[in-house]
Design a protein around this motif. Structure first.
Motif, PDB file in Angstrom:
ATOM      1  N   ALA A   1     -21.574 -22.322  -6.190  1.00 29.38           N
ATOM      2  CA  ALA A   1     -20.371 -23.098  -6.903  1.00 29.38           C
ATOM      3  C   ALA A   1     -20.662 -23.802  -8.103  1.00 29.38           C
ATOM      4  N   ARG A   2     -21.589 -24.547  -8.466  1.00 30.81           N
ATOM      5  CA  ARG A   2     -21.997 -25.137  -9.710  1.00 30.81           C
ATOM      6  C   ARG A   2     -22.182 -24.255 -10.730  1.00 30.81           C
ATOM      7  N   GLN A   3     -22.917 -23.028 -10.601  1.00 27.88           N
ATOM      8  CA  GLN A   3     -23.059 -22.241 -11.448  1.00 27.88           C
ATOM      9  C   GLN A   3     -21.629 -21.343 -11.904  1.00 27.88           C
ATOM     10  N   ARG A   4     -20.955 -21.077 -11.080  1.00 26.22           N
ATOM     11  CA  ARG A   4     -19.673 -20.326 -11.432  1.00 26.22           C
ATOM     12  C   ARG A   4     -18.729 -21.443 -12.349  1.00 26.22           C
ATOM     13  N   ASP A   5     -18.858 -22.467 -11.731  1.00 26.92           N
ATOM     14  CA  ASP A   5     -18.164 -23.524 -12.528  1.00 26.92           C
ATOM     15  C   ASP A   5     -18.676 -23.408 -14.416  1.00 26.92           C
ATOM     16  N   LEU A   6     -20.121 -23.586 -14.321  1.00 25.32           N
ATOM     17  CA  LEU A   6     -20.518 -23.470 -15.657  1.00 25.32           C
ATOM     18  C   LEU A   6     -20.381 -22.241 -16.471  1.00 25.32           C
ATOM     19  N   LEU A   7     -20.361 -21.301 -15.688  1.00 29.30           N
ATOM     20  CA  LEU A   7     -19.959 -19.843 -16.174  1.00 29.30           C
ATOM     21  C   LEU A   7     -18.849 -19.664 -16.753  1.00 29.30           C
ATOM     22  N   THR A   8     -17.785 -20.171 -15.912  1.00 32.86           N
ATOM     23  CA  THR A   8     -16.438 -20.304 -16.508  1.00 32.86           C
ATOM     24  C   THR A   8     -16.316 -21.278 -17.573  1.00 32.86           C
ATOM     25  N   ARG A   9     -16.791 -22.509 -17.641  1.00 27.82           N
ATOM     26  CA  ARG A   9     -16.932 -23.477 -18.818  1.00 27.82           C
ATOM     27  C   ARG A   9     -17.389 -23.210 -19.984  1.00 27.82           C
ATOM     28  N   PHE A  10     -18.451 -22.630 -19.873  1.00 29.23           N
ATOM     29  CA  PHE A  10     -19.743 -22.445 -20.863  1.00 29.23           C
ATOM     30  C   PHE A  10     -20.121 -20.885 -21.150  1.00 29.23           C
ATOM     31  N   GLY A  11     -19.862 -20.065 -20.524  1.00 31.85           N
ATOM     32  CA  GLY A  11     -20.184 -18.796 -20.649  1.00 31.85           C
ATOM     33  C   GLY A  11     -21.447 -18.279 -19.990  1.00 31.85           C
ATOM     34  N   TYR A  12     -21.952 -19.176 -19.351  1.00 31.96           N
ATOM     35  CA  TYR A  12     -23.504 -18.977 -18.808  1.00 31.96           C
ATOM     36  C   TYR A  12     -23.687 -19.817 -17.813  1.00 31.96           C
ATOM     37  N   PRO A  13     -24.181 -19.274 -16.670  1.00 31.46           N
ATOM     38  CA  PRO A  13     -24.335 -20.338 -15.574  1.00 31.46           C
ATOM     39  C   PRO A  13     -25.525 -21.178 -15.522  1.00 31.46           C
ATOM     40  N   TYR A  14     -26.562 -20.954 -16.325  1.00 36.52           N
ATOM     41  CA  TYR A  14     -27.753 -21.754 -16.273  1.00 36.52           C
ATOM     42  C   TYR A  14     -27.823 -22.325 -17.471  1.00 36.52           C
ATOM     43  N   VAL A  15     -27.057 -23.654 -17.459  1.00 40.83           N
ATOM     44  CA  VAL A  15     -27.096 -24.416 -18.440  1.00 40.83           C
ATOM     45  C   VAL A  15     -27.235 -25.974 -17.766  1.00 40.83           C
ATOM     46  N   PHE A  16     -27.304 -27.144 -18.614  1.00 42.11           N
ATOM     47  CA  PHE A  16     -27.577 -28.270 -18.056  1.00 42.11           C
ATOM     48  C   PHE A  16     -28.596 -28.288 -16.936  1.00 42.11           C
ATOM     49  N   GLU A  17     -28.538 -28.936 -15.947  1.00 41.63           N
ATOM     50  CA  GLU A  17     -29.408 -29.164 -14.876  1.00 41.63           C
ATOM     51  C   GLU A  17     -29.831 -27.958 -14.210  1.00 41.63           C
ATOM     52  N   GLN A  18     -28.996 -26.657 -14.353  1.00 41.25           N
ATOM     53  CA  GLN A  18     -29.411 -25.395 -14.121  1.00 41.25           C
ATOM     54  C   GLN A  18     -30.087 -24.714 -14.960  1.00 41.25           C
ATOM     55  N   TYR A  19     -30.660 -25.193 -16.331  1.00 44.75           N
ATOM     56  CA  TYR A  19     -31.344 -24.708 -17.120  1.00 44.75           C
ATOM     57  C   TYR A  19     -32.710 -24.723 -16.789  1.00 44.75           C
ATOM     58  N   GLN A  20     -33.311 -23.302 -17.074  1.00 39.37           N
ATOM     59  CA  GLN A  20     -34.955 -23.183 -16.917  1.00 39.37           C
ATOM     60  C   GLN A  20     -35.268 -22.426 -17.837  1.00 39.37           C
ATOM     61  N   MET A  21     -35.894 -22.951 -18.939  1.00 41.87           N
ATOM     62  CA  MET A  21     -36.402 -22.405 -20.223  1.00 41.87           C
ATOM     63  C   MET A  21     -37.573 -21.384 -19.795  1.00 41.87           C
ATOM     64  N   HIS A  22     -37.302 -20.257 -20.504  1.00 40.35           N
ATOM     65  CA  HIS A  22     -38.445 -19.116 -20.236  1.00 40.35           C
ATOM     66  C   HIS A  22     -38.400 -18.293 -21.388  1.00 40.35           C
ATOM     67  N   MET A  23     -39.334 -17.366 -21.501  1.00 41.40           N
ATOM     68  CA  MET A  23     -39.357 -16.497 -22.544  1.00 41.40           C
ATOM     69  C   MET A  23     -39.729 -15.121 -21.593  1.00 41.40           C
ATOM     70  N   THR A  24     -38.807 -14.421 -21.537  1.00 42.88           N
ATOM     71  CA  THR A  24     -38.949 -13.149 -20.672  1.00 42.88           C
ATOM     72  C   THR A  24     -39.950 -12.246 -20.960  1.00 42.88           C
ATOM     73  N   LEU A  25     -40.837 -11.793 -20.050  1.00 41.88           N
ATOM     74  CA  LEU A  25     -41.899 -10.899 -20.271  1.00 41.88           C
ATOM     75  C   LEU A  25     -41.661  -9.379 -19.685  1.00 41.88           C
ATOM     76  N   SER A  26     -40.648  -9.355 -18.677  1.00 44.89           N
ATOM     77  CA  SER A  26     -40.487  -8.093 -18.007  1.00 44.89           C
ATOM     78  C   SER A  26     -39.082  -7.823 -17.554  1.00 44.89           C
ATOM     79  N   GLY A  27     -38.828  -6.880 -17.007  1.00 47.59           N
ATOM     80  CA  GLY A  27     -37.431  -6.685 -16.170  1.00 47.59           C
ATOM     81  C   GLY A  27     -37.848  -7.059 -14.889  1.00 47.59           C
ATOM     82  N   ALA A  28     -36.949  -6.693 -13.782  1.00 45.25           N
ATOM     83  CA  ALA A  28     -37.044  -7.024 -12.265  1.00 45.25           C
ATOM     84  C   ALA A  28     -38.150  -6.098 -12.036  1.00 45.25           C
TER      85      ALA A  28
END
Length: 229
Positions: free
Chosen positions: A151-178
């Motif tokens: 629910a929190r991530q859906r709210d962030l997606l609606t408000r800021f265009g991305y669900p992984y911000v603020f306390e949901q943020y996990q900094m990473h440099m992606t190295l692969s696909g799934a």
């Protein structure tokens, strides 16, 4: 001047050794806007070009503010000016270091140690530029699979265009696909051996990078803005 359809605020390594290693790993050099030859590595579960296909177009980076279209009436120059002003009011962050690790079903460079200052810096950028972002379309929201978010991530997606911000943020440099479990287990030590020689401790994050998405979907570094607060 290159025409870009979306923009993003990223961290891109300044160190030339790490930047080159990341560009070659992914196969795309976003700093110079050119394809980069993959390294020759033994014992890969599949060709590196296949393993890195999904993140390739974004370039070697860590997201600070996810890709967004500009709001009506906002220009690229407006965004650049706002980012330049924001960078003067944000302090650099030193991470204890980075390590290659799994994040969900993919591999990434991840911070080690305390990330409190990093999360605060990222939040300042997300909020500080929010007025320049066009709202997501229903189709763009649907691509984020909102039913699979909290629910929190859906709210962030609606408000800021991305669900992984603020306390949901996990900094990473992606190295692969799934990756499946077996491919992750095989690729992890290979990626660790490849990247570890280029990882400094502490690891500095002392600028913000404006990236643009070209019409072919590939991202390019437009400019670096030093953090000077």
């Amino acid at each position: 001047m290159t025409e870009f359809q979306r923009f993003a605020i990223y961290h891109a390594p300044r160190d030339p050794g790490l930047a080159k290693a990341g560009a070659q790993w992914l196969g795309w050099d976003a700093v110079n806007g050119i394809a980069s030859p993959h390294p020759t590595l033994d014992a890969l579960p599949r060709p590196l070009a296949e393993l890195t296909e999904t993140p390739r177009k974004y370039g070697f980076h860590a997201t600070i503010k996810a890709p967004f279209a500009l709001a009506a009436g906002v220009t690229r120059d407006d965004l650049a000016a706002a980012l330049a002003g924001l960078a003067q009011d944000v302090a650099p962050v030193d991470l204890a270091g980075l390590e290659v690790a799994a994040l969900g079903n993919f591999l990434a460079l991840r911070p080690v140690g305390d990330v409190t200052a990093l999360q605060a810096m990222a939040a300042r950028v997300v909020e500080g530029l929010e007025g320049l972002r066009a709202p997501l379309t229903p189709a763009q929201i649907a691509k984020r699979d909102p039913d699979g978010l909290s629910a929190r991530q859906r709210d962030l997606l609606t408000r800021f265009g991305y669900p992984y911000v603020f306390e949901q943020y996990q900094m990473h440099m992606t190295l692969s696909g799934a990756l499946g479990e077996a491919d992750r287990a095989t690729l992890l030590p290979i990626a660790q051996a490849y990247f570890t020689p280029h990882l400094t401790r502490p690891y500095p994050m002392d600028d913000l990078c404006l990236f643009g998405e070209a019409r072919d979907g590939r991202f390019h570094l437009i400019h670096r803005y030093a953090l000077t607060a």
